[in-house]
Motif scaffolding. Structure first.
Motif, mmCIF file in Angstrom:
data_model
loop_
_atom_site.group_PDB
_atom_site.id
_atom_site.type_symbol
_atom_site.label_atom_id
_atom_site.label_comp_id
_atom_site.label_asym_id
_atom_site.label_seq_id
_atom_site.Cartn_x
_atom_site.Cartn_y
_atom_site.Cartn_z
ATOM 1 N N PHE A 69 37.602 47.870 31.793
ATOM 2 C CA PHE A 69 38.049 48.274 33.130
ATOM 3 C C PHE A 69 37.294 47.506 34.223
ATOM 4 O O PHE A 69 37.856 47.211 35.276
ATOM 5 N N MET A 102 38.908 44.092 34.503
ATOM 6 C CA MET A 102 40.193 44.232 35.190
ATOM 7 C C MET A 102 39.971 44.422 36.695
ATOM 8 O O MET A 102 40.672 43.819 37.519
ATOM 9 N N ALA A 103 38.984 45.253 37.042
ATOM 10 C CA ALA A 103 38.725 45.503 38.463
ATOM 11 C C ALA A 103 38.261 44.229 39.161
ATOM 12 O O ALA A 103 38.683 43.935 40.286
ATOM 13 N N LEU A 135 39.011 41.175 38.389
ATOM 14 C CA LEU A 135 40.181 40.303 38.564
ATOM 15 C C LEU A 135 41.056 40.817 39.705
ATOM 16 O O LEU A 135 41.573 40.030 40.511
ATOM 17 N N ALA A 136 41.223 42.150 39.779
ATOM 18 C CA ALA A 136 42.067 42.729 40.829
ATOM 19 C C ALA A 136 41.468 42.462 42.205
ATOM 20 O O ALA A 136 42.194 42.151 43.151
ATOM 21 N N MET A 137 40.120 42.548 42.296
ATOM 22 C CA MET A 137 39.487 42.413 43.610
ATOM 23 C C MET A 137 39.659 41.010 44.183
ATOM 24 O O MET A 137 39.667 40.822 45.393
ATOM 25 N N ARG A 152 42.337 39.458 44.173
ATOM 26 C CA ARG A 152 43.691 39.364 44.735
ATOM 27 C C ARG A 152 43.917 40.330 45.876
ATOM 28 O O ARG A 152 45.020 40.419 46.402
ATOM 29 N N MET A 153 42.883 41.103 46.253
ATOM 30 C CA MET A 153 43.081 42.155 47.250
ATOM 31 C C MET A 153 42.924 41.655 48.673
ATOM 32 O O MET A 153 42.313 40.625 48.919
ATOM 33 N N MET A 173 30.421 43.693 39.034
ATOM 34 C CA MET A 173 29.572 42.816 39.852
ATOM 35 C C MET A 173 29.309 41.483 39.147
ATOM 36 O O MET A 173 29.404 40.413 39.750
ATOM 37 N N THR A 202 48.110 43.680 40.576
ATOM 38 C CA THR A 202 46.809 44.030 41.144
ATOM 39 C C THR A 202 46.559 45.533 41.027
ATOM 40 O O THR A 202 45.479 45.965 40.600
ATOM 41 N N LEU A 253 45.766 46.494 37.539
ATOM 42 C CA LEU A 253 44.430 46.058 37.113
ATOM 43 C C LEU A 253 43.340 46.980 37.657
ATOM 44 O O LEU A 253 42.352 47.267 36.984
ATOM 45 N N ILE A 254 43.512 47.437 38.890
ATOM 46 C CA ILE A 254 42.448 48.229 39.511
ATOM 47 C C ILE A 254 42.568 49.706 39.149
ATOM 48 O O ILE A 254 41.587 50.459 39.263
ATOM 49 N N ALA A 302 39.816 51.613 36.992
ATOM 50 C CA ALA A 302 38.540 51.672 37.708
ATOM 51 C C ALA A 302 38.637 52.631 38.891
ATOM 52 O O ALA A 302 37.726 53.428 39.137
#
Lengths: 274, 287
Positions: free
Chosen positions: A71, A74-75, A77-79, A81-82, A157, B12, B15-16, B19
């Motif tokens: 997780f 994944m987070a 990678l998501a951050m 794109r945010m 991090m 996105t 993915l988030i 978390a």
């Protein structure tokens, strides 16, 4: 200057060496070394309470570190794109998960879970078709969740820092060559961030394996290894506990050496591409 | 068909999601519950009963010793760490043989990642009546008590957190541009004035990070005061364990936990402000 740094190393390692030395003591006296023996390791390994605690720690450490690595990555990678605002919110939350003292995380999790159990358990009993309804309680799940929180923030991090240092051009080149986003991820991004994910996993496992205070609050009747060691120390230091401590030290040493060599790996390669 | 942009947003979000749920259910929600508990009433058999009262906050003074100990010993311990860590980091970054540097630095950080519990209990051994006091007894100095004193707690703090203080200072000293030092020497500065006018100011961000990190971690410390301070040198962490697991006064404990988080936040904000002054960036690296 040399003498100073030497005494710093002595200061750091002498107490550890002492514990390891006395774990090999033939006598049961904790302060007098009368001869070399490995009997206490045998006694420790034959102690079923201790082995049970070790097993609990392994289950909790592996599960929470695996979930955190998955997780957390994944987070991270998501951050990437945010929008900046959303990223700031998650940055704040992850930092909070790291900065809030473990003792408070333990308490807050305990307080919230007890509230949830008080609400859910009567409902479960009412709607359960069979005789004995399952009762939610503290145990593996609560410790895994509380350890995983810190560990996930740690993994995020570490992986985020790695992603930030990746060369953008190679990712763009990949999509210019008509690779799908998934192919680009699998063959370009993942191999480059994998060492940092594994390092995050090992650090997460080390953290969970060593944590005393969070487990103390939320483990319920499941005793983890640090909880066992803590309780034994309060009963008095024995060579058996020294043997356990030495084994714990050896295990976390292996983990940390592994994690650090992975974090260091590929650094020269990345500076070439930049 | 979803447009490319919508699809990107969906990925996105997917993915988030785990978390975000985890953060919500095991950080945000528990913290809200804890704040709620701190205004509630104590149950008849301990624990918690719904209600609204400010009495627990009014009563914080009952644990004033824990506040005093935490707020004095944590910063003092952190500064003691700094006094030892700075020269050590300076040696590692500037004076050590570059070929051995990696090994020397690893040797510093390894203790930090090994069990604090084990490393702290080693000192119970050394400071306990059969340790150093026993040796002193043999040479005629009798009845020295070392364990269960504030000094023992400070020693444990310095021992436990020294590696964490050395690392950020080492990193900032290592990044230091050597040409600045040469320029300073070429302009006729003596080594000592080069140190105070070039090296020290440029390493301040690392010093800030180290002091902030160690102080913040120490504010929530439990093991070191428990093992080396006995029942005498209580920190807020020890008060919390006592209130939740022994006397089962959950609302009062929650009130103390809320103030502990506030103290951590205030210290962090002060650290960020100073970091901003020193280096022009708000960033205090925590990992």
């Amino acid at each position: 200057m040399r003498a100073f740094i030497t005494s710093v190393y002595l200061f750091l390692y002498a107490p550890i060496a002492l514990v390891v030395l006395f774990s090999f003591n033939a006598g049961r006296n904790a302060s007098e070394f009368i001869g070399f023996s490995t009997q206490w390791y045998g006694k420790a390994l034959g102690n079923s309470f201790l082995m049970n605690a070790l097993w609990n720690s392994l289950v909790i450490g592996l599960t929470s570190a695996l979930l955190a690595a998955l997780f957390g990555t994944m987070a991270a990678l998501a951050m990437e794109r945010m929008s900046p605002r959303m990223r700031a919110i998650f940055d704040g939350l992850f930092s909070a998960a790291i900065v809030v003292p473990g003792v408070v995380i333990g308490i807050a999790t305990l307080v919230a879970l007890v509230e949830v159990f008080n609400f859910v358990n009567p409902v479960l009993t009412a709607i359960w078709p069979g005789e004995a309804a399952p009762k939610l309680g503290l145990g593996y799940g609560s410790v895994i969740a509380a350890h995983g929180l810190f560990s996930m923030a740690l993994v995020t991090m570490i992986v985020k820092a790695r992603i930030a240092s990746l060369g953008r051009d190679i990712v763009e080149a990949s999509s210019d060559l008509y690779a799908t986003p998934f192919t680009t991820f699998r063959s370009i991004v993942l191999p480059q961030i994998l060492p940092s994910i594994v390092a995050g996993f090992l650090l997460a496992f080390t953290f969970s394996f060593d944590d005393f205070i969070i487990a103390f609050f939320v483990a319920g009747s499941k005793t983890t290894l640090p909880m066992y060691v803590f309780a034994s120390i309060r009963r008095g230091i024995t060579p058996e506990i020294n043997a356990v401590a030495s084994m714990v030290l050896a295990a976390s040493l292996l983990m940390i050496v592994g994690a650090r060599s992975l974090m260091r790996e590929r650094k020269p390669a990345s500076s070439e591409t930049e | 068909m979803a447009s490319l942009d919508t699809r990107k947003k969906l990925v996105t979000a997917a993915l988030i999601a785990p978390a975000a749920l985890w953060l919500f259910f095991f950080l945000v929600l528990p913290f809200i519950a804890m704040v709620g508990f701190s205004f509630g009433e104590r149950g008849a058999a301990g624990g918690y009963q719904p209600g609204f009262t400010l009495e627990h906050y009014a009563n914080l003074g009952a644990r004033s010793m824990a506040y005093v100990n935490t707020l004095t010993l944590a910063p003092i311990g952190s500064l003691l760490c700094l006094l030892i860590a700075y020269p050590a980091a300076y040696y590692l970054a500037v004076k050590s043989n570059p070929n051995h540097r990696l090994l020397l630095v690893s040797l510093v950080i390894i203790p930090f990642w090994t069990s604090l519990l084990v490393r702290t209990y080693a000192w119970m051994y050394i400071l306990g009546s059969r340790g150093i006091p026993n040796l002193l007894d043999m040479i005629g100095i009798e009845n020295v008590r070392m364990l269960n004193t504030p000094g023992a707690v400070l020693l444990g703090i310095v021992y436990g957190y020294l590696p964490l203080m050395i690392m950020p200072i080492y990193v900032s000293l290592e990044k230091l541009d050597r040409r600045l030092l040469e320029a300073s020497a070429d302009l006729g500065a003596r080594p000592i004035s080069t140190f105070f006018s070039v090296t020290l100011p440029l390493s301040l961000p690392g010093v800030m990070t180290g002091v902030a990190l160690v102080t913040i971690l120490l504010l929530g410390e439990y093991l070191i005061p428990q093992l080396l301070g006995g029942g005498k040198v209580f920190f807020l962490g020890n008060a919390l364990v006592d209130l939740f697991l022994q006397s089962r006064n959950w609302p009062f404990g929650s009130a103390i936990a809320v103030t502990l988080v506030l103290i951590v936040v205030i210290v962090l904000m002060i650290a960020m402000r100073i970091a901003w002054r020193v280096s022009g960036t708000r960033q205090v690296d925590l990992v």
